[in-house]
Design an enzyme around this catalytic site. Structure first.
Site: not given
Length: 230
Positions: A137, A140-141
């Protein structure tokens, strides 16, 4: 059947775009509806940085914003949304019983809309280094990889969309594609083709992800001659 089960006309398992859409239709038909989601409302779509092919948003919209709008619409019509994982579905006479880690629900109709999960490579180092350099992701990261050299596996729409987002943070991206050509929409390819921070390795497969505490490198194989490089 559990005597303490809560009764609904419709139980929807999965809170992504499909589950929320099903909830909107069911609730508008005046059916008492509950939606169960074990992870995040919106599913994988909620982790997408920018969605440009959904009608009605001429400038595009972030996946999170779109899913929040769908969630609000479902709740406006009366869908009850519960953060819980469905464990079992059991037929009990003319009804079903859906058991979660918190409650059980009886219903005449179960809609299973569990969506998708990231496709794994199933190679050495992938599971061992997940969360330590292996990510599924970008939204997300992405900030965790600031000023680093990274690899994105796959040159379809998802791969190029993730790469486009990651360029906000990283120093350089190597795109690795198993096929001898990209499969992403042409508009995505055109946006990225002249960026000097991108290198594309077509007709290559990833053999292993290397590192002990964190990802340090990947080994790829040229499918034309079987030559490996790290």
């Amino acid at each position: 059947m559990n005597e303490g089960s809560i009764n609904f006309d419709v139980v929807i398992i999965g809170g992504g775009a499909a589950g929320l859409t099903a909830g909107i239709y069911a609730a508008r038909a005046r059916l008492k509806t509950v939606l169960l989601e074990k992870w995040v409302i919106g599913g994988l779509a909620a982790t997408t940085d920018l969605i440009e092919n959904y009608p009605g948003f001429s400038e595009g919209i972030s996946g999170q914003d779109l899913m929040e709008k769908m969630k609000a619409q479902a709740q406006r019509f009366g869908v009850e949304i519960i953060q819980s994982e469905a464990k079992t579905i059991k037929k009990c006479g003319k009804k079903f019983e859906v058991t979660t880690d918190k409650e059980s629900y009886t219903t005449k109709t179960v809609i299973v809309a569990v969506g998708t999960v990231p496709k794994k490579l199933n190679i050495s180092g992938e599971d061992e280094l997940r969360g330590r350099g292996v990510s599924y992701c970008a939204t997300c990261d992405g900030p965790l990889f600031r000023d680093k050299n990274i690899a994105v596996i796959g040159c379809g729409n998802s791969g190029l969309q993730e790469a486009q987002f990651l360029l906000k943070f990283v120093k350089h991206i190597t795109l690795v594609e198993w096929l001898p050509y990209m499969t992403a929409d042409q508009i995505l390819q055109e946006r990225l083709k002249n960026d000097p921070r991108l290198q594309c390795m077509l007709n290559h497969k990833v053999v292993s992800i290397n590192g002990k505490e964190r990802v340090r490198s990947i080994t790829v194989q040229d499918r034309a001659n079987n030559q490996e490089n790290t």
